[in-house]
Design an enzyme around this catalytic site. Sequence first.
Site, PDB file in Angstrom:
ATOM      1  N   LYS A   1      -0.444  -2.933  -1.229  1.00 23.86           N
ATOM      2  CA  LYS A   1      -1.026  -1.962  -0.144  1.00 23.86           C
ATOM      3  C   LYS A   1      -0.134  -1.091   0.374  1.00 23.86           C
ATOM      4  O   LYS A   1       0.895  -1.151   0.304  1.00 23.86           O
ATOM      5  CB  LYS A   1      -1.291  -3.101   1.183  1.00 23.86           C
ATOM      6  CG  LYS A   1      -2.400  -4.074   0.988  1.00 23.86           C
ATOM      7  CD  LYS A   1      -2.657  -4.710   1.995  1.00 23.86           C
ATOM      8  CE  LYS A   1      -3.997  -5.432   1.793  1.00 23.86           C
ATOM      9  NZ  LYS A   1      -5.132  -4.882   1.714  1.00 23.86           N
TER      10      LYS A   1
ATOM     11  N   ARG B   1     -13.659  -9.943  -3.600  1.00 25.91           N
ATOM     12  CA  ARG B   1     -14.917 -10.195  -4.132  1.00 25.91           C
ATOM     13  C   ARG B   1     -14.833 -10.848  -5.298  1.00 25.91           C
ATOM     14  O   ARG B   1     -15.687 -11.338  -5.816  1.00 25.91           O
ATOM     15  CB  ARG B   1     -15.419  -8.667  -4.507  1.00 25.91           C
ATOM     16  CG  ARG B   1     -14.442  -7.994  -5.550  1.00 25.91           C
ATOM     17  CD  ARG B   1     -14.659  -6.290  -5.277  1.00 25.91           C
ATOM     18  NE  ARG B   1     -14.072  -5.690  -4.170  1.00 25.91           N
ATOM     19  CZ  ARG B   1     -14.400  -4.644  -3.592  1.00 25.91           C
ATOM     20  NH1 ARG B   1     -14.965  -3.484  -4.344  1.00 25.91           N
ATOM     21  NH2 ARG B   1     -13.983  -3.982  -2.520  1.00 25.91           N
TER      22      ARG B   1
HETATM   23  N1  BES Z   1      -8.394  -7.885   2.832  1.00 26.45           N
HETATM   24  C1  BES Z   1      -8.669  -6.445   2.583  1.00 26.45           C
HETATM   25  C2  BES Z   1      -9.724  -5.811   3.469  1.00 26.45           C
HETATM   26  C3  BES Z   1      -9.248  -5.573   4.659  1.00 26.45           C
HETATM   27  C4  BES Z   1      -8.959  -4.384   5.353  1.00 26.45           C
HETATM   28  C5  BES Z   1      -9.255  -6.677   5.777  1.00 26.45           C
HETATM   29  C6  BES Z   1      -8.043  -4.303   6.684  1.00 26.45           C
HETATM   30  C7  BES Z   1      -9.002  -6.511   7.102  1.00 26.45           C
HETATM   31  C8  BES Z   1      -8.558  -5.465   7.360  1.00 26.45           C
HETATM   32  C9  BES Z   1      -9.323  -6.191   1.085  1.00 26.45           C
HETATM   33  O1  BES Z   1      -8.600  -7.360  -0.086  1.00 26.45           O
HETATM   34  C10 BES Z   1      -9.069  -5.042   0.448  1.00 26.45           C
HETATM   35  O2  BES Z   1      -7.839  -4.575   0.290  1.00 26.45           O
HETATM   36  N2  BES Z   1      -9.825  -4.185   0.253  1.00 26.45           N
HETATM   37  C11 BES Z   1      -9.757  -2.779  -0.228  1.00 26.45           C
HETATM   38  C12 BES Z   1     -10.587  -2.758  -1.253  1.00 26.45           C
HETATM   39  C13 BES Z   1     -10.124  -1.313  -2.179  1.00 26.45           C
HETATM   40  C14 BES Z   1      -9.191  -1.408  -3.025  1.00 26.45           C
HETATM   41  C15 BES Z   1     -11.707  -0.968  -2.874  1.00 26.45           C
HETATM   42  C16 BES Z   1      -9.735  -1.982   0.991  1.00 26.45           C
HETATM   43  O3  BES Z   1     -10.513  -1.956   1.436  1.00 26.45           O
HETATM   44  O4  BES Z   1      -9.008  -0.889   1.131  1.00 26.45           O
HETATM   45 ZN    ZN Z   2      -6.965  -6.882  -0.824  1.00 22.66          ZN
END
Ligand code: BES
Ligand code: ZN
Length: 474
Positions: free
Chosen positions: A252, A327
């Site tokens: 992240k 997903r």
């Molecule tokens: N768990 C996160 C999504 C999330 C973000 C939940 C903020 C709660 C608060 C998810 O696994 C994720 O990281 N999604 C990415 C997807 C992207 C890499 C296509 C995102 O939303 O940035």
């Molecule tokens: Zn994630």
Amino acid sequence: MIPTLKSYKKLNPKSAVCILDEPLPADIPDGLRPALKRSLHPKAEGETSINLFHDGQWHILAVPPPKASEDRAEQYRLAGARAYAELKKYKLRKVQIHTGNGDDALAFAEGLASRNYRFESYKSKKDSFSLDEISLPEKTVGKDGLTQLSGLLEAVMYARDLVNEPANILTAVELSKRITEASKKGHYKVEVFGKAKIKSLKMGGILSVNQGSKADPTFTVIEYKSKKALNDKPIVLVGKGVVYDSGGLSLKPTANSMDIMKSDMGGAAAVAGAIHAAALNGLPIHVIGLIPATDNCIGPEAYGPGDVITLYDGTRVEVMNTDAEGRLVLADALSYAKKYDPKIVIDLATLTGASMRALGYFAAATMGTADENTQQDLMDAANTSGERLVSFPLWGVYDDELKSDIADMRNIGKSSLAGAIVAGKFLQHFTDYPWMHIDIAGPSFIPDALGYLPKGATGFGTKLIYQFLKGQNQ
Ligand code: BES
Ligand code: ZN
Ligand code: ZN
């Protein structure tokens, strides 16, 4: 920590009184009446301030009525939260609600109880104030209304506790244990698949995401089947159980996007919570919950961007970003759900930052293939529960985003636009039954208290799905 809900026949001055409407109760001393009446009829319609009046004996809060045009139950939940602040200020631990309207009383009580939640397991010095007792008028709120609200509140707090629990404590195995523990009280079944079983089932999404972790994944199957179940085919709920999401090798981007990622199992908590509420309240339904759980961490074996993995149904996915892990674990569970010949499958997941950017903390995004009536039922449940849903499309024009050069699909879109919908499109590939997806990334975990919701875990989805299940009986 959940206040005891009781009914009362006669007001007792030992307990504070919240007055929601007239006629004023006969016991109220004459001296307080004029001021109370004025407070209940403020000059401005929809006045929200709650005034406290007291003489030597009574503590009385006047709660003015909401605007006729506003959602009444939601306004009373919010009023309950405002009243809570007053009760806390004056350290009044018991409260009686006076109204001739049972629904108002229940919504107000829900707001009070919701605001009383706190997660203090790791605090040496706990908050000294807690609301101990809420009494509702026996004449207006039946025993059923009280018991049902108690059951629902217990389930919401259970879901919040699961989400607030830090990831070094709440591993996937621990999550499954707590769900098993809760099932004993609610008398429903839980089966937990460990790593060996997940391997033998070839659930490649869960196993790949889990590769960077020291801790084992789990796949939890919850089943509540009432003897009076009215649905022949089960309703299946799927909850994302990523107990911690570092993003994996596609780490992240900022540390502060990681420090709340213990909440990435909010979908799992909502599924466990909704089934718990259904069981405690004896809804005449058959419902199954599926919870794929793991953390998404970095280790020598971690899966990486560019890898091709094979999911439970045989689909090969090119992993372009290990942070789009939800997903992958959901795909395994959605494919597994086919074996139940479900009436409908609903998944709940903290799936995308994109849904949070679109709707903030105030609503979840939903999309799916269920028929119009069912989609309307879900929207109705959202409105009744106060857990808002906004409908997003699943148009075919988004399909190209997920085309891979070397495998069946990529796990992220090519453009990085419309992330919530593209994630929905990815999930849709694994469904061949009526299905709805609910992306709760925004409302599941909030940085500050909001109305009747506490800071941190909200339990979002528990009330919404419980209401939906309740509606399925009629
Ligand atoms: N768990 C996160 C999504 C999330 C973000 C939940 C903020 C709660 C608060 C998810 O696994 C994720 O990281 N999604 C990415 C997807 C992207 C890499 C296509 C995102 O939303 O940035
Ligand atoms: Zn994630
Ligand atoms: Zn995630």
